[in-house]
Scaffold this motif. Sequence first.
Motif, mmCIF file in Angstrom:
data_model
loop_
_atom_site.group_PDB
_atom_site.id
_atom_site.type_symbol
_atom_site.label_atom_id
_atom_site.label_comp_id
_atom_site.label_asym_id
_atom_site.label_seq_id
_atom_site.Cartn_x
_atom_site.Cartn_y
_atom_site.Cartn_z
ATOM 1 N N PRO A 1 1.122 -17.719 -8.721
ATOM 2 C CA PRO A 1 0.893 -16.401 -9.310
ATOM 3 C C PRO A 1 0.830 -15.262 -8.126
ATOM 4 N N ILE A 2 1.161 -14.015 -8.448
ATOM 5 C CA ILE A 2 1.059 -13.164 -7.453
ATOM 6 C C ILE A 2 -0.304 -12.346 -7.770
ATOM 7 N N LYS A 3 -1.143 -12.312 -6.878
ATOM 8 C CA LYS A 3 -2.437 -11.634 -6.836
ATOM 9 C C LYS A 3 -2.489 -10.382 -6.088
ATOM 10 N N ALA A 4 -2.647 -9.195 -6.513
ATOM 11 C CA ALA A 4 -2.946 -7.900 -6.120
ATOM 12 C C ALA A 4 -4.152 -7.363 -6.360
ATOM 13 N N ALA A 5 -4.427 -6.148 -5.619
ATOM 14 C CA ALA A 5 -5.811 -5.342 -5.818
ATOM 15 C C ALA A 5 -5.116 -4.143 -6.757
ATOM 16 N N GLU A 6 -5.796 -3.602 -7.406
ATOM 17 C CA GLU A 6 -5.659 -2.366 -8.243
ATOM 18 C C GLU A 6 -5.196 -1.329 -7.306
ATOM 19 N N GLY A 7 -3.982 -0.781 -7.346
ATOM 20 C CA GLY A 7 -3.336 0.156 -6.414
ATOM 21 C C GLY A 7 -2.525 0.025 -5.501
ATOM 22 N N ASP A 8 -2.306 -1.402 -5.466
ATOM 23 C CA ASP A 8 -1.482 -2.043 -4.409
ATOM 24 C C ASP A 8 0.092 -2.190 -4.829
ATOM 25 N N ASP A 9 0.959 -2.330 -3.942
ATOM 26 C CA ASP A 9 2.217 -2.137 -4.344
ATOM 27 C C ASP A 9 2.596 -3.856 -4.207
ATOM 28 N N VAL A 10 3.313 -4.254 -5.139
ATOM 29 C CA VAL A 10 3.623 -5.852 -5.485
ATOM 30 C C VAL A 10 5.145 -5.869 -5.355
ATOM 31 N N THR A 11 5.679 -7.274 -4.931
ATOM 32 C CA THR A 11 7.048 -7.486 -4.940
ATOM 33 C C THR A 11 7.410 -8.938 -5.921
ATOM 34 N N LEU A 12 8.115 -8.746 -7.067
ATOM 35 C CA LEU A 12 8.287 -9.745 -7.804
ATOM 36 C C LEU A 12 9.656 -10.388 -7.491
#
Length: 248
Positions: free
Chosen positions: A28-39
Amino acid sequence: MEGILLKIILLFAVTVTGEPPAMYQAQPIKAAEGDDVTLQCRLDPPVNLSAFTVDWTRLDNKDIVHVYRHQQDDPDPQTDQYRGRTTLLHEDLIRGVLTLHISSVKLSDRGLYKGFVPKLKTSCVVDLIVETVGKDQQNETKRDDSSTTGSPEEEETEPDGRGGGNKIAGRAGIISSVILCVVVVVLLLRKNGTIRKLQHFISMVFQGLTQQTQNNRSRQLETREEKFKFFSRGSGCFDESDIVTVSS
């Protein structure tokens, strides 16, 4: 030989199931609120997807995250929550890679995302986990604020101790200033030659005082000698040798 055998197995899988194999996101991809993510997911074997329709959707609420068709992005069917926040890398489609960027993720963005190529009937699923940020920091901030508000009370309860410290520091500063001024004056006097004149003047004054003291002593001795002579003449208790001995 192994490559040919692998291709035969892949062709057999497409023929039987109608779906070519796809590589799913392992973690799973974990990110903090406000970050940019890549799927991202990859097709194996790689297929040039630039001419295919590609859909990114949410499995939990059926939101349409991003649509690519006719070799360009199609924002019309996109859910309002994702408008202006998603980017599909077209150059990766040539290599059979579905790469979707989502900017400034929110808590509502967490969930399962599906990348789907309808013509190939292949898909991949990516789990996005968005973590809240700031709870611990807010607690620390509250503790810091409480400690900050408590410091004036300490100043009120201990005014004498701190006042004494301020007085001592003030006296030390005054003494240091006086010493510095004296040093500066001495250096200036020495530079101008005045210090030598002052020393000479003090030496002369000291010599004069010494000479005056010696003169006073001589006068006292003379007075005593005269007194002794007077009493010796009047009473005959002392002779000339006694007077000399006493005066000496």
